[in-house]
Design an enzyme around this catalytic site. Structure first.
Site, PDB file in Angstrom:
ATOM      1  N   HIS A 127       9.163  10.901   7.453  1.00  0.00           N
ATOM      2  CA  HIS A 127       9.339  12.341   7.642  1.00  0.00           C
ATOM      3  C   HIS A 127      10.399  12.539   8.720  1.00  0.00           C
ATOM      4  O   HIS A 127      10.435  11.790   9.704  1.00  0.00           O
ATOM      5  CB  HIS A 127       8.033  13.024   8.074  1.00  0.00           C
ATOM      6  CG  HIS A 127       6.899  12.801   7.135  1.00  0.00           C
ATOM      7  ND1 HIS A 127       6.737  13.508   5.956  1.00  0.00           N
ATOM      8  CD2 HIS A 127       5.859  11.934   7.185  1.00  0.00           C
ATOM      9  CE1 HIS A 127       5.651  13.088   5.328  1.00  0.00           C
ATOM     10  NE2 HIS A 127       5.103  12.130   6.057  1.00  0.00           N
ATOM     11  N   SER A 167       0.820  -1.147   0.000  1.00  0.00           N
ATOM     12  CA  SER A 167       0.000   0.000   0.000  1.00  0.00           C
ATOM     13  C   SER A 167       0.886   1.239   0.000  1.00  0.00           C
ATOM     14  O   SER A 167       1.094   1.819  -1.040  1.00  0.00           O
ATOM     15  CB  SER A 167      -0.949  -0.019   1.171  1.00  0.00           C
ATOM     16  OG  SER A 167      -1.674  -1.230   1.188  1.00  0.00           O
ATOM     17  N   CYS A 214      -1.636  -4.172   2.760  1.00  0.00           N
ATOM     18  CA  CYS A 214      -2.868  -4.945   2.635  1.00  0.00           C
ATOM     19  C   CYS A 214      -2.499  -6.285   2.017  1.00  0.00           C
ATOM     20  O   CYS A 214      -1.983  -6.334   0.905  1.00  0.00           O
ATOM     21  CB  CYS A 214      -3.887  -4.233   1.749  1.00  0.00           C
ATOM     22  SG  CYS A 214      -4.526  -2.716   2.437  1.00  0.00           S
TER      23      CYS A 214
END
Length: 272
Positions: A122, A117, A145
């Site tokens: 960050h 997915s 998934c």
């Protein structure tokens, strides 16, 4: 106990498995120039290009196809990378391995073969203007998934960053059905994220678990056991400090680390 390796599914595996991985690197930089140099060093060490390399290896480990990569270095500091991934065919051997709670590979063990997915990272460098303590934080989220759990990449991630404190959250959502129509709300064995940590990691870090088993929520946080002041000084050595100054810096650093580990500000009179 359910033998997850022998569940025959009806159709696609609809379970969503999400891992949030947060690392903290703490440093002491006495002067304004040293603090700026530390931020510049961290900004270069974990720039968008380096983070893309790390996340691409994560995709390899979990067996995902990379569909798209978006990355950005920010001014004055920080970087982010988002990789869109898709699940590919999973062999019976890979499915069986993903159902077992065990550590994944180390950075040196990663070799290429890609086909879930998204993966994002960050970075957040910051510093205290008075006490000289600077902290670098990186947040990584891996959401998949299908069959393979993002926990297989955990061992690699821990060894890819120089981390003083690590917090990890793992959750499984949705359900999948077997051929008899029974719902399965998790498809692999786990009682702690620590099942996926290598022995050297367990030896280096003090760990604490907070798990909600009935909700398939698992939380583990870690802090380094050993504290060597020289590992935290930027631009100088402990040999350059007198005993009083070294003890003051040590207290500042230990308090910073324990507050991050505890997730709250500690009383000023509390020893750490």
């Amino acid at each position: 106990m359910v033998d997850y390796t022998r569940i025959r599914l009806h159709g696609f595996n609809n379970l969503t498995k999400s891992l949030s991985f947060n690392i903290y690197d703490v440093c002491y930089a006495k002067t304004e120039a040293q603090r700026r140099a530390y931020i510049e060093y961290i900004d270069e060490e974990y720039n968008a290009e380096r983070l893309t390399e790390i996340l691409t290896n994560v995709a390899e480990i979990i067996g995902a196809n990379v569909l798209n990569v978006a990355r950005q270095d920010y001014d004055p500091q920080g970087a982010s990378v988002t990789i869109l991934i898709s699940e590919g065919p999973v062999s019976p051997e890979e499915a069986e391995e993903s159902a077992e709670a065990r550590p994944g590979p180390l950075p040196d063990d990663v070799v290429a073969h890609l086909d879930k997915s998204h993966i994002t990272v960050h970075t957040y460098p910051e510093m205290h203007p008075d006490k000289g303590v600077s902290t670098f934080r990186a947040d990584i989220d891996v959401s998949t998934c299908g069959v393979i759990s993002p926990l297989t990449a955990l061992n690699y991630l821990i060894h890819s960053f120089d981390s003083d404190i690590v917090t990890m959250d793992y959750r499984v959502r949705g359900f999948t059905r077997d051929v008899e129509g029974h719902k399965h709300f998790i498809d692999h064995e786990i009682n702690s994220i620590q099942n996926y940590l290598s022995e050297d990691t367990k030896e280096r870090y003090q760990t604490l678990d907070v798990n909600v088993y009935q909700e398939n929520i698992f939380h583990t946080k870690m802090i380094l056991r050993e504290f060597d002041l020289d590992n935290y000084l930027f631009g100088e050595s402990s040999a350059d400090l007198d005993e009083e100054e070294a003890n003051t810096i040590r207290r500042h650093l230990r308090r910073e680390m324990m507050e991050i580990f505890a997730g709250r500000n500690l009383p000023a009179n509390q020893e750490v």
